[in-house]
Design an enzyme around this catalytic site. Structure first.
Site, PDB file in Angstrom:
ATOM      1  N   ASN A 232     -49.005 -33.239   1.921  1.00 12.96           N
ATOM      2  CA  ASN A 232     -50.088 -32.723   1.075  1.00 12.96           C
ATOM      3  C   ASN A 232     -51.309 -33.613   1.231  1.00 12.96           C
ATOM      4  O   ASN A 232     -51.281 -34.596   1.970  1.00 12.96           O
ATOM      5  CB  ASN A 232     -49.620 -32.619  -0.388  1.00 12.96           C
ATOM      6  CG  ASN A 232     -49.216 -33.968  -0.943  1.00 12.96           C
ATOM      7  OD1 ASN A 232     -50.011 -34.889  -0.991  1.00 12.96           O
ATOM      8  ND2 ASN A 232     -47.945 -34.094  -1.358  1.00 12.96           N
ATOM      9  N   ASP A 301     -42.570 -31.062  -3.741  1.00 13.16           N
ATOM     10  CA  ASP A 301     -41.568 -30.406  -4.584  1.00 13.16           C
ATOM     11  C   ASP A 301     -40.315 -30.053  -3.796  1.00 13.16           C
ATOM     12  O   ASP A 301     -39.226 -30.019  -4.350  1.00 13.16           O
ATOM     13  CB  ASP A 301     -42.171 -29.147  -5.209  1.00 13.16           C
ATOM     14  CG  ASP A 301     -43.198 -29.510  -6.273  1.00 13.16           C
ATOM     15  OD1 ASP A 301     -42.934 -30.445  -7.048  1.00 13.16           O
ATOM     16  OD2 ASP A 301     -44.271 -28.886  -6.308  1.00 13.16           O
ATOM     17  N   ASP A 330     -36.590 -35.405  -8.893  1.00 18.50           N
ATOM     18  CA  ASP A 330     -37.771 -35.833  -9.659  1.00 18.50           C
ATOM     19  C   ASP A 330     -37.639 -37.337  -9.897  1.00 18.50           C
ATOM     20  O   ASP A 330     -36.827 -37.790 -10.706  1.00 18.50           O
ATOM     21  CB  ASP A 330     -37.863 -35.056 -10.981  1.00 18.50           C
ATOM     22  CG  ASP A 330     -39.207 -35.300 -11.655  1.00 18.50           C
ATOM     23  OD1 ASP A 330     -39.609 -36.475 -11.787  1.00 18.50           O
ATOM     24  OD2 ASP A 330     -39.862 -34.309 -12.034  1.00 18.50           O
TER      25      ASP A 330
HETATM   26  O1  C5P Z   1     -43.862 -31.982 -11.847  1.00 17.61           O
HETATM   27  P1  C5P Z   1     -45.109 -32.533 -11.299  1.00 17.61           P
HETATM   28  O2  C5P Z   1     -45.109 -32.703  -9.807  1.00 17.61           O
HETATM   29  O3  C5P Z   1     -46.366 -31.845 -11.764  1.00 17.61           O
HETATM   30  O4  C5P Z   1     -45.177 -33.998 -11.963  1.00 17.61           O
HETATM   31  C1  C5P Z   1     -46.093 -34.951 -11.579  1.00 17.61           C
HETATM   32  C2  C5P Z   1     -45.581 -36.324 -11.937  1.00 17.61           C
HETATM   33  O5  C5P Z   1     -44.210 -36.458 -11.623  1.00 17.61           O
HETATM   34  C3  C5P Z   1     -46.268 -37.412 -11.134  1.00 17.61           C
HETATM   35  O6  C5P Z   1     -46.262 -38.583 -11.904  1.00 17.61           O
HETATM   36  C4  C5P Z   1     -45.359 -37.539  -9.914  1.00 17.61           C
HETATM   37  O7  C5P Z   1     -45.486 -38.823  -9.316  1.00 17.61           O
HETATM   38  C5  C5P Z   1     -43.992 -37.323 -10.507  1.00 17.61           C
HETATM   39  N1  C5P Z   1     -43.022 -36.659  -9.622  1.00 17.61           N
HETATM   40  C6  C5P Z   1     -41.909 -37.336  -9.180  1.00 17.61           C
HETATM   41  N2  C5P Z   1     -40.989 -36.703  -8.386  1.00 17.61           N
HETATM   42  C7  C5P Z   1     -41.146 -35.416  -8.035  1.00 17.61           C
HETATM   43  C8  C5P Z   1     -42.272 -34.703  -8.486  1.00 17.61           C
HETATM   44  C9  C5P Z   1     -43.188 -35.350  -9.277  1.00 17.61           C
HETATM   45  O8  C5P Z   1     -41.779 -38.526  -9.487  1.00 17.61           O
HETATM   46  N3  C5P Z   1     -40.245 -34.846  -7.273  1.00 17.61           N
END
Ligand code: C5P
Length: 422
Positions: A232, A301, A330
């Site tokens: 990205n 993701d 996550d």
């Molecule tokens: O769910 P989303 O991607 O919007 O969440 C963003 C936050 O979660 C950021 O702090 C990102 O670093 C963290 N994140 C993570 N692992 C993932 C997706 C997001 O630590 N797989």
């Protein structure tokens, strides 16, 4: 740290020096730059220029020996101010340059500081303008030693360095490396950029002194085959700025970084990773004993479940490969769920109804603090606009450079940390 053989190119070329420059982090500061007689005096020219680029005003005072290496005209041209070398200089109306020149200064920075000058300061000798200014000062003194490795290792210099620190002098470096005499070892003056960083850090309140901070930053890269992948547009600038600001605030910082074109901030230990799984493993390996985890990384993701271990071939007249996606772990939620884990800070980029969605995300991930990106398309930019969201509500941080926002976030984080973790 990544076991992957290939580092993908960054999509956004970024100049780390330019990103940190012109931030005005020293604006309003007046520095007296003392230059003593070492060959590293040539680096003080760049130092004078770089300090001014960060907003400082710089008054140069040179010893007589320093003028054997660099002419006063060079510093005068670089700073736009007369250069002083002589305690009997009559340009100062009351005839007291040894007092007046440091009166308005926020600090005296001596770079390079020779072994001889260090010894003079230790003993309170005041036989020229610079040593007299140093003795008569009521402002902090920073010194950047520069000398041959044997002079640095010599017992008197060891004693003098220890005594200077005991007297409250801040020693910057020296570093190790190749020396003008052809030898290699300790004693080399830090580079101008490092001295600027140390000078900026010197003035930052130590809100995170004694704390350990883990930061994740940059994009992740999910391989399709050994030469292709999905990533990205995250440049890593916000995460790197936060790692740097935490270090300036006195923290010990580890930065787990996806592929970026940025240089690691001075004094920050960087662990390079590629995929989200690599990042999770690196974070898990580093998280023990951390006080804070700031998850700035734009973690993909999904990864490619059917990634190939050999380069996929184009088939004649055929379509493209079919990619299967699997959800990535996550990382933030995993760390937030650890019993006795660090204070966790997340980031959120939402396109609609940021506050409500971010508040929901904060609860779902189980983190006390979430930072929302208010600006659209913040990737790669040098500025941003943020919303600080906790259980009590939200506070807006208006548009500013990522450097300035990072410093504000350090304050937001520091005042929420449990005191017991000190
Ligand atoms: O769910 P989303 O991607 O919007 O969440 C963003 C936050 O979660 C950021 O702090 C990102 O670093 C963290 N994140 C993570 N692992 C993932 C997706 C997001 O630590 N797989």
């Amino acid at each position: 740290m990544s076991s992957s053989p290939i580092s993908p190119p960054s999509l956004i070329p970024a100049d780390p020096v330019a990103a940190a420059a012109d931030t005005g982090e020293l604006s309003g500061r007046h520095l007296l730059l003392g230059v003593t007689g070492g060959v590293a005096a040539f680096k003080a020219c760049e130092l004078a220029r770089e300090l001014q680029r960060r907003g400082a005003t710089v008054q140069v005072v040179m010893t007589e020996a320093a003028t054997r290496f660099i002419g006063t005209a060079t510093f005068q041209a670089l700073t736009g101010r007369p250069v002083y070398t002589d305690a009997w200089d009559t340009r100062i109306a009351n005839g007291m340059p040894h007092i007046d020149l440091s009166r308005d200064a926020d600090a005296i920075l001596v770079a390079p500081a020779t072994a001889d000058f260090m010894a003079k300061v230790v003993h309170g000798l005041a036989d020229d303008l610079l040593s007299t200014l140093v003795l008569a000062r009521d402002v902090p003194l920073l010194m950047a030693p520069a000398m041959n490795r044997q002079m640095w290792a010599a017992a008197p210099t060891r004693r003098n360095a220890a005594q200077l620190q005991a007297d409250g002098v801040t020693l910057l470096g020296p570093g190790a490396g190749e020396q003008a005499c052809g030898e290699t070892g300790d004693g080399r003056m830090l580079e101008a950029q490092q001295l600027v960083e140390e000078t900026i850090a010197f003035f930052v309140p130590k809100l995170l002194g004694g704390r350990r901070v883990l930061v994740s930053a940059g994009p992740t890269f999910e391989p399709i085959d050994p030469v292709r992948g999905i990533t990205n547009l995250s440049s890593g600038k916000m995460g790197y700025a936060i790692a740097r600001a935490c270090r300036h605030a006195g923290a010990q910082v580890v930065l787990v970084s996806g592929p970026t074109a940025l240089a690691a901030p001075d004094g920050v230990r960087r662990v390079d990773v590629r995929s989200a799984h690599d990042m999770l493993h690196a974070v898990q390996a580093e998280v023990a004993g951390q006080d804070v985890f700031i998850s700035v990384a734009a973690v993909a993701d999904w990864n490619i479940a059917n990634a190939s271990d050999h380069k996929l071939k184009k088939t004649e007249g055929g379509g493209g490969p079919t990619l299967e996606f699997a959800q990535n772990p996550d990382i933030l939620a995993t760390v937030a769920a650890m019993p006795g884990g660090p204070f966790c800070v997340g980031f959120a980029a939402e396109t609609e109804d940021l506050e409500a969605n971010a508040q929901e995300k904060r609860r779902r991930k189980g983190v006390p603090l979430l930072i929302g990106n208010l600006g659209q398309a913040t990737f790669g930019r040098d500025d941003n606009e943020l919303l600080v969201i906790d259980a009590q509500g939200s506070t807006r941080l208006p548009r500013a450079s990522k450097t300035a926002l990072a410093a504000s976030l350090v304050g937001e984080i520091a005042r929420r940390l449990p005191q017991a973790r000190c």
